[in-house]
Structures are given as C-alpha cells and as structure tokens.
Design a protein around this motif. Sequence first.
Motif: not given
Length: 94
Positions: A1-11, A69-82
């Motif tokens: 099983m592949t490990q996922t991090g907190p940002i991926e789980r939040e996405l 982008n609306r759904v993800l809010g500040d994740l892109p650009g703040q906590r995710i670079h691309a």
Amino acid sequence: MTQTGPIERELRAMLERELAPERLEIANDSAKHHGHAGDDGSGESHFSILVESDRFEGLTRLERQRLVNRVLGDLPGQRIHALSVKALAPGESA
C-alpha cells in the motif's frame, strides 16, 4: 500500500466531499521535482489529479478548473506549488 501524506489526504477529502466523484486519481509528482523551484522538502509540493464528476456536466474546461480551485481553496499556491487537473464529466475519456 502506498503511503499518503497529510496534504494528499486533505486533497482527497475535499474533492470527495464537494464533487462526489465517480473516479478520483491523485498522483504525488513531488519526487520528479526534487531540488527544483517549489520543492519545499515536504514531499508534497506537486500533484496531478484526475477527477470525474457529474458536477462538470455542461461546463467548459475553464469552468471545471475554476470549480476545482474553489473546492481546494488555498491549497494550490499556498501549500501546493504545482497542481495539474484533468476534470471530466461521466463518460468522457481522459
């Protein structure tokens, strides 16, 4: 099983909650960008998403991107670079 991090789980949680996707694939592309601009060392800076949802029915590609982008809010650009997004209505091919 592949490990996922907190940002991926939040996405995943945000997209599942708001778009109720029939299909959701999230790829962590961060390792491909290690040492490049935007690599913050977290291992969760670059993602690709394929999401299929009836919420995209009748929307243009740009409208679909804006909805994600609306759904993800500040994740892109703040906590995710691309973030690469492929948003499909049911029955559309990737």
